[in-house]
Scaffold this motif. Structure first.
Motif, PDB file in Angstrom:
ATOM      1  N   GLY A   1      73.216  40.445 -33.302  1.00 53.75           N
ATOM      2  CA  GLY A   1      73.654  41.512 -32.412  1.00 53.75           C
ATOM      3  C   GLY A   1      74.773  41.071 -31.480  1.00 53.75           C
ATOM      4  O   GLY A   1      75.477  40.089 -31.722  1.00 53.75           O
TER       5      GLY A   1
ATOM      6  N   LYS B   1      81.898  45.934 -34.388  1.00 54.87           N
ATOM      7  CA  LYS B   1      81.131  46.427 -35.537  1.00 54.87           C
ATOM      8  C   LYS B   1      80.517  45.287 -36.332  1.00 54.87           C
ATOM      9  O   LYS B   1      79.362  45.356 -36.752  1.00 54.87           O
ATOM     10  N   GLY B   2      81.306  44.233 -36.549  1.00 53.75           N
ATOM     11  CA  GLY B   2      80.821  43.113 -37.349  1.00 53.75           C
ATOM     12  C   GLY B   2      79.597  42.467 -36.744  1.00 53.75           C
ATOM     13  O   GLY B   2      78.652  42.105 -37.453  1.00 53.75           O
ATOM     14  N   ARG B   3      79.598  42.314 -35.419  1.00 53.89           N
ATOM     15  CA  ARG B   3      78.468  41.681 -34.766  1.00 53.89           C
ATOM     16  C   ARG B   3      77.253  42.606 -34.701  1.00 53.89           C
ATOM     17  O   ARG B   3      76.107  42.154 -34.807  1.00 53.89           O
ATOM     18  N   LEU B   4      77.485  43.885 -34.511  1.00 53.50           N
ATOM     19  CA  LEU B   4      76.374  44.830 -34.435  1.00 53.50           C
ATOM     20  C   LEU B   4      75.630  44.945 -35.755  1.00 53.50           C
ATOM     21  O   LEU B   4      74.448  45.282 -35.794  1.00 53.50           O
ATOM     22  N   GLU B   5      76.320  44.647 -36.846  1.00 55.63           N
ATOM     23  CA  GLU B   5      75.705  44.729 -38.163  1.00 55.63           C
ATOM     24  C   GLU B   5      74.875  43.500 -38.484  1.00 55.63           C
ATOM     25  O   GLU B   5      74.161  43.475 -39.483  1.00 55.63           O
ATOM     26  N   GLN B   6      74.961  42.457 -37.646  1.00 55.35           N
ATOM     27  CA  GLN B   6      74.217  41.234 -37.884  1.00 55.35           C
ATOM     28  C   GLN B   6      72.936  41.221 -37.058  1.00 55.35           C
ATOM     29  O   GLN B   6      72.814  41.921 -36.054  1.00 55.35           O
ATOM     30  N   GLU B   7      72.023  40.386 -37.472  1.00 55.97           N
ATOM     31  CA  GLU B   7      70.743  40.301 -36.771  1.00 55.97           C
ATOM     32  C   GLU B   7      70.909  39.781 -35.354  1.00 55.97           C
ATOM     33  O   GLU B   7      70.149  40.142 -34.455  1.00 55.97           O
TER      34      GLU B   7
ATOM     35  N   ASP C   1      86.608  46.232 -34.986  1.00 52.75           N
ATOM     36  CA  ASP C   1      86.008  45.359 -36.004  1.00 52.75           C
ATOM     37  C   ASP C   1      85.184  44.238 -35.386  1.00 52.75           C
ATOM     38  O   ASP C   1      84.125  43.863 -35.904  1.00 52.75           O
TER      39      ASP C   1
ATOM     40  N   SER D   1      80.100  34.749 -35.259  1.00 52.24           N
ATOM     41  CA  SER D   1      78.872  35.313 -35.813  1.00 52.24           C
ATOM     42  C   SER D   1      77.716  35.251 -34.826  1.00 52.24           C
ATOM     43  O   SER D   1      76.679  35.848 -35.041  1.00 52.24           O
TER      44      SER D   1
END
Length: 429
Positions: free
Chosen positions: A164, A156-162, A153, A85
């Motif tokens: 980055g 994408k998962g990390r890009l969707e988090q603050e 994935d 994360s």
């Protein structure tokens, strides 16, 4: 192993999560093949999380295939963003080199590096270290469509988090993909295995091998080692369960596995041990019909401890466990007793006091096993006082240096399960 084909062995154990072109992979694996799995050197010791890919390689080797264990001296400088994360703390080159050496030494205990199907240990720094930034971008980077990378994935998962995703971690996929392309050329390795979180990295390597060398490569992932409530196995309140006995003792290692819940023990037996299918079915039935006996947990703990720490480690772990069930405590070291009784209260007396004798009544009060002298006296009279698991029913008993169970420790017990340690003042703990 009874299975004639590695995929059959993996299948009954539930170890196949995803494959690329399973029919073609099955045909390929009818003859001996090189198979690789990667390990990032984030510490100088392997931990329980590494056991699953290690056992996967070991199973391939036992059925005639050639395992390649890749230690990421280069990729470890970046850190795999898969399943993370936030970005990892980057390690220095000296620390990474030390970690690589430690992991390499441990792997030889689990894989056979001799014989027809000898395992190979490689470090991707050996081929990554000579690349220039411009050269890597020109020869490798040009083969990576950015839209494909963004669709993975792990990205994408990390890009969707603050938090980055840094360009450094974004580039990790290129490095691991190149490992696969490199090994396909240098060692004719056509198969990469890993946990299910590695699917994106593995398929990137397959695509790169096709683009750079026109080779058909294959990937196979296994499920992650997770508890039924979604937590990673091999984690405790103190941190990771290590394979290095200096970090996690054989006793603590044994205790971890014997305390696995009924809902997870069968998965662990399938994923991590080499017990045969017939024995597994017997243990499966025991969990269903007599879970209170914990036969599956006992088998798991003994198998795992002997596999990782040898017969001596298992014997030490079992002896330590028996102490909690009343076995006499003698001829142990301070370190061993501290490990066994790491969470019980303790108190200190001077060596002079112990030499002259301390009444058992006073000792019980001093370590907190009795609220008062009268309480301690009743405990002794009722047969509940023990020194090193030997019952003492003499209310006038004097505790002396002859009662030491180790260099500086005496183990006191009240009733069946209330322990405390009485230490001399020169105890190093």
């Amino acid at each position: 192993m009874n299975a004639s084909h590695i995929l059959d062995e993996l299948s009954w154990r539930g170890l196949i999560h995803q494959t690329t072109d399973e029919h073609a992979l099955r045909e390929l694996l009818k003859t001996p093949q090189a198979v690789y799995a990667g390990f990032d050197p984030t510490a100088s010791s392997l931990h329980c999380g590494h056991l699953l890919p290690l056992m996967m390689l070991r199973r391939f080797q036992q059925l005639g295939h050639k395992p390649i264990a890749l230690v990421g001296g280069a990729t470890g400088m970046i850190g795999d963003p898969s399943g993370k994360s936030e970005e990892r703390v980057l390690l220095s080159e000296d620390v990474l080199a030390e970690n690589v050496a430690g992991m390499q030494a441990q792997m030889s205990r689990f894989l056979d590096f001799s014989g027809a199907a000898a395992a190979t240990l490689v470090n991707n720094l050996d081929w990554m270290g000579s690349w220039s930034y411009i050269g890597f971008l020109r020869d490798v980077g040009k083969n990576f469509p950015v839209n494909v990378m963004l669709a993975k994935d792990s990205v994408k998962g990390r890009l969707e988090q603050e938090t980055g995703l840094s360009y450094t971690e974004f580039s990790y996929m290129l490095l691991q993909a190149y490992d696969f392309a490199h090994l396909s050329q240098e060692q004719n390795c056509l198969i990469q295995i890993g946990g299910s979180d590695q699917w994106g990295n593995i398929t990137a390597g397959i695509d790169l091998g096709r683009r750079m060398h026109s080779r058909q490569l294959f990937g196979l992932t296994c499920p992650l080692l997770m508890t039924s409530d979604g937590k990673k196995m091999g984690k405790t309140a103190k941190g990771a369960v290590w394979l290095d006995p200096n970090r996690t003792s054989p006793y603590a290692f044994y205790q971890y596995w014997i305390n696995v819940g009924d809902e997870d023990v069968l998965m662990c037996l399938r994923f991590l041990t080499e017990i045969a299918q017939d024995e597994y079915r017997t243990l499966e039935q025991a969990v269903a019909s007599e879970p209170q006996k914990r036969e599956a947990q006992k088998r798991l703990a003994s198998w795992m401890t002997e596999f990782v720490h040898g017969s001596e480690g298992l014997q030490a772990a079992e002896r330590a466990t028996q102490i909690f069930f009343g076995a006499e405590i003698a001829d142990l070291s301070d370190a061993q007793l501290t490990e066994i009784f790491h969470d019980v209260p303790s108190a200190t007396v001077t060596a002079v006091e112990l030499a002259s004798g301390l009444s058992l009544i006073d000792a019980l009060v001093h370590v907190g096993l009795a609220k008062s002298k009268s309480d301690a006296r009743r405990t002794i009279q009722q047969g509940g006082a023990n020194i090193n698991n030997l019952r003492i029913d003499d209310v006038d008993y004097q505790v002396t240096a002859t009662d030491l169970a180790s260099e500086t420790v005496i183990v006191l017990r009240s009733g069946k399960k209330k322990f405390a340690l009485l230490r001399t003042s020169d105890s190093p703990i």
